[in-house]
Design an enzyme around this catalytic site. Structure first.
Site, PDB file in Angstrom:
ATOM      1  N   HIS A 145       0.911  -1.182   0.017  1.00  0.00           N
ATOM      2  CA  HIS A 145       0.016   0.002  -0.117  1.00  0.00           C
ATOM      3  C   HIS A 145       0.990   1.131   0.067  1.00  0.00           C
ATOM      4  O   HIS A 145       2.139   1.063   0.389  1.00  0.00           O
ATOM      5  CB  HIS A 145      -0.797  -0.173   1.167  1.00  0.00           C
ATOM      6  CG  HIS A 145      -0.300   0.231   2.685  1.00  0.00           C
ATOM      7  ND1 HIS A 145      -0.242   1.418   3.018  1.00  0.00           N
ATOM      8  CD2 HIS A 145       0.426  -0.424   3.382  1.00  0.00           C
ATOM      9  CE1 HIS A 145       0.595   1.593   4.224  1.00  0.00           C
ATOM     10  NE2 HIS A 145       0.803   0.131   4.459  1.00  0.00           N
ATOM     11  N   CYS A 146       0.236   2.270  -0.545  1.00  0.00           N
ATOM     12  CA  CYS A 146       0.940   3.609  -0.349  1.00  0.00           C
ATOM     13  C   CYS A 146       0.073   4.464   0.546  1.00  0.00           C
ATOM     14  O   CYS A 146      -0.511   3.919   1.654  1.00  0.00           O
ATOM     15  CB  CYS A 146       1.142   4.342  -1.694  1.00  0.00           C
ATOM     16  SG  CYS A 146      -0.475   4.709  -2.370  1.00  0.00           S
ATOM     17  N   ALA A 147       0.062   5.795   0.460  1.00  0.00           N
ATOM     18  CA  ALA A 147      -0.459   6.728   1.344  1.00  0.00           C
ATOM     19  C   ALA A 147      -2.085   6.616   1.444  1.00  0.00           C
ATOM     20  O   ALA A 147      -2.582   6.777   2.226  1.00  0.00           O
ATOM     21  CB  ALA A 147      -0.134   8.109   1.194  1.00  0.00           C
ATOM     22  N   THR A 148      -2.727   6.007   0.211  1.00  0.00           N
ATOM     23  CA  THR A 148      -4.060   6.055  -0.018  1.00  0.00           C
ATOM     24  C   THR A 148      -4.681   4.853  -0.476  1.00  0.00           C
ATOM     25  O   THR A 148      -5.803   4.633  -0.491  1.00  0.00           O
ATOM     26  CB  THR A 148      -4.406   7.261  -0.946  1.00  0.00           C
ATOM     27  OG1 THR A 148      -3.914   6.918  -2.104  1.00  0.00           O
ATOM     28  CG2 THR A 148      -4.072   8.668  -0.236  1.00  0.00           C
ATOM     29  N   ARG A 149      -3.732   3.899  -1.280  1.00  0.00           N
ATOM     30  CA  ARG A 149      -4.166   2.706  -1.970  1.00  0.00           C
ATOM     31  C   ARG A 149      -3.719   1.535  -1.596  1.00  0.00           C
ATOM     32  O   ARG A 149      -2.274   1.429  -1.337  1.00  0.00           O
ATOM     33  CB  ARG A 149      -3.728   3.125  -3.303  1.00  0.00           C
ATOM     34  CG  ARG A 149      -4.763   4.135  -4.072  1.00  0.00           C
ATOM     35  CD  ARG A 149      -4.115   4.582  -5.237  1.00  0.00           C
ATOM     36  NE  ARG A 149      -3.231   5.978  -5.095  1.00  0.00           N
ATOM     37  CZ  ARG A 149      -2.458   6.222  -6.065  1.00  0.00           C
ATOM     38  NH1 ARG A 149      -2.308   5.890  -7.168  1.00  0.00           N
ATOM     39  NH2 ARG A 149      -1.650   7.486  -5.720  1.00  0.00           N
TER      40      ARG A 149
END
Length: 642
Positions: free
Chosen positions: A195-199
């Site tokens: 995951h990244c910051a949002t996804r």
């Protein structure tokens, strides 16, 4: 709902959020906000509040003000892949912070060197609780208006399968994780999860098993799409951490990560080649764009009858011609960077290919026809009066003669030689003692690579380059037909992610003929997709959808079509086809007019700067034609209920 004002947490230039090249932030799916272009490397708290999220990779921060504003600051794009390199945290999650307090420092050069943009989105994630949101920085300010239906955001009931009720009483993150796992085909269909910051980013074995609509309808999921061979599910700041943690519990073997490698492994051979070419050529494109813009401006001024001092004119030629004269050095440098070699070795190796003592490639090419007319071979002409510097230098190896010539403006010889040199350097390091590595490894790398370059790689790849690129160049030159086909298919190529392969072609065209007809054609394909997306937006009755569609459409008029394609046209299919028709119409007209830009890398509105040398009127005409066809067909033939 009250209007709010927020100070920018970074110093730089404020730009609208829809101008960034990211389908999630650019579309407003994460919330209303702005982006900060060319930030100075420091992030400050814009208000008194608390740090609610601080990613371990330090690239993203979530804040909540004392009066309830929830703010996400995401430094750059895809910077999660840097794993914290270049970032220094000055605070931690849970800290109470004051307005103006330093939260984070980052090195923009590290981000740019890795090939990622530094433009930083700043969004209010709970934007539906507020009216107009104004961001301020010194004398700059941008106000993001509230959508008419924001108060009702959240929508109606979510459609569920009958057995989904079993998850209703679970914590939100566990419920969302289990539903996602169910609708992406179960644990056996998931290869990697990160995951990244949002996804939440997944690599799956079989895309056909994913029920995209049901994933999108999960309460807690804000959107989903495919990009870079990953299935990306938007969950939001903070919440995505919890969802990912619960998701991995459903298949513990996913904890190993490896998403980037898996994405590359999933690519076809053509996609891998395109990705490699993109990684090599994208870092040098800004230099070619800048010189192309100035070349166009100079041409416009001279065409208006301006007379320049010869010395001043020479200085402008130094500015515009240097990058192309030493193009192999740029390509070799970037290739060595990509394949893990020492960059300075790549620079020197590339400079060897254009050594001033060798006959200039342009002069040799220009004399070839004259040689043929006189019935002379290049070996016979060497040393004859009047042919100095116009024919290759013969290198007699006994069993055959090799032509020594500079490779000014060539792309493939430098590319292949850079790959070979990087691999050779790695191999030499496996057995050369550390004590003499600093001297021996560079010497052997340069010597062996230079010999191979001039005796084998150079002649072969230069000949191949002339055949392949020459054939494409001739196809582009076919009146109407070349532009029709390329303009109609270029955005299809973008969808498959192999469009970077054309970077080498555009650089070749600019270095050999001083202009780029390919740019003129693809700008038609770009604006036509924007026209189709605009037509869909205007025909969409739902106010929230219409606002989202318009925000995805605007970047297309700045040369970025991904939000319009993946967010609107391709999902509905018919608008995408009508957009391709507009691209074909504009491309055919561009080919008929002989339109060609003085540079590459920018299209549509910014691309006007490449046609200031007397072709700006024609450029505007072909853009209007492409836009009108894409918009007109969509508006007349597409039905919004479809």
């Amino acid at each position: 709902m009250k209007d709010i004002k927020i100070s920018s947490p970074l110093n730089g230039t404020l730009i609208p959020l829809n101008q960034i090249d990211d389908p999630v932030f650019g579309s407003g799916a994460m919330g209303r906000g702005i982006a900060v272009k060319d930030p100075d490397g420091k992030v400050y708290s814009p208000f008194d509040g608390e740090i609610t999220v601080f990613f371990p990779t330090k690239h993203a921060i979530g804040l909540k003000s004392d009066d309830g504003i929830e703010l996400l600051i995401h430094v750059g794009m895809d910077t999660v892949k840097l794993n914290g390199e270049g970032f220094t945290a000055k605070a931690d999650v849970g800290d109470k912070v004051k307005r103006g307090q330093l939260l984070l420092e980052f090195d923009s050069n590290v981000i740019k060197k890795a090939g990622y943009p530094t433009t930083t989105p700043v969004v209010v994630t709970n934007h539906t609780e507020f009216g107009d949101i104004t961001f301020e920085l010194n004398k700059q300010s941008i106000t993001v208006k509230a959508a008419a239906d924001d108060a009702g955001a959240g929508g109606g009931p979510v459609e569920k399968d009958a057995d989904d009720a079993q998850y209703d009483n679970l914590p939100d993150e566990e419920r969302v994780a289990k539903l996602i796992m169910k609708y992406v085909g179960g644990p056996d269909n998931v290869r990697t999860a990160e995951h990244c910051a949002t996804r939440l980013r997944l690599i799956v074995n079989d895309k056909s098993k994913i029920q995209e609509k049901k994933v999108e309808n999960i309460d807690g999921v804000k959107g989903q799409f495919f990009a870079a061979q990953q299935y990306q599910i938007i969950c939001g700041t903070g919440f995505v951490d919890k969802v990912t943690e619960e998701f991995i519990k459903l298949k513990p073997s996913l904890a190993g990560g490896g998403g980037k490698e898996a994405a590359y492994a999933e690519m076809s051979l053509l996609q891998k080649i395109s990705r490699t070419l993109g990684d090599v050529f994208v870092p040098i494109i800004p230099v070619l764009v800048a010189t192309g813009l100035f070349m166009g401006a100079r041409g416009a001024l001279l065409s208006l009858g301006n007379e320049w001092d010869p010395t001043f004119l020479l200085m402008t030629q130094v500015l515009t011609d240097t990058a192309f004269a030493f193009l192999p050095a740029l390509v070799c440098w970037s290739t060595m960077n990509k394949f893990g070699g020492t960059a300075v070795i790549g620079i020197v190796l590339g400079l060897m290919l254009v050594f001033p003592g060798l006959p200039n490639a342009y002069a040799v090419g220009g004399a070839a026809q004259e040689l043929a007319e006189k019935g002379l071979t290049w070996v016979e002409a060497y040393g004859m009066e009047g042919w100095e510097g116009k024919v290759p230098i013969p290198l007699d190896l006994g069993f055959f003669t090799v032509p020594l010539v500079g490779y000014q403006g060539s792309v493939l010889p430098a590319l292949v030689l850079g790959i070979f040199a990087a691999k050779l350097q790695h191999w030499l390091k496996t057995f050369i003692p550390d004590m003499i590595d600093l001297i021996v490894t560079p010497f052997l790398t340069l010597t062996i690579s230079m010999a191979l370059g001039f005796l084998v790689v150079g002649p072969i790849m230069h000949g191949l380059e002339q055949v392949v690129f020459g054939a494409v160049q001739n196809f582009l030159g076919i009146p109407v037909l070349g532009g029709l086909i390329i303009g109609g298919l270029q955005q299809v190529i973008v969808i498959f992610g192999v469009h970077h392969v054309f970077s080498a072609l555009e650089i070749y065209l600019l270095s050999t003929q001083g202009s780029d007809p390919f740019n003129a054609i693809i700008t038609c394909a770009t604006i036509a997709q924007g026209g189709a997306a605009l037509a869909v937006s205007l025909k969409t009755v739902d106010g929230k959808k219409r606002a989202l569609y318009i925000s995805s459409t605007v970047p297309a008029f700045l040369g970025i079509t991904e939000p319009a394609i993946f967010g609107i046209n391709l999902r509905l299919m018919k608008p995408f086809i009508y957009g391709c028709c507009g691209g074909a119409a504009g491309g055919a007209l561009s080919s008929f007019m002989g339109l060609a830009g003085t540079g590459m890398g920018i299209t549509v509105i910014p691309g006007m700067l490449l046609y200031m040398n007397g072709q700006i009127v024609q450029y505007i005409i072909v853009n209007i034609v492409a836009l009108a066809v894409g918009f007109g067909l969509t508006y007349m033939l597409y039905k919004s209920e479809e």
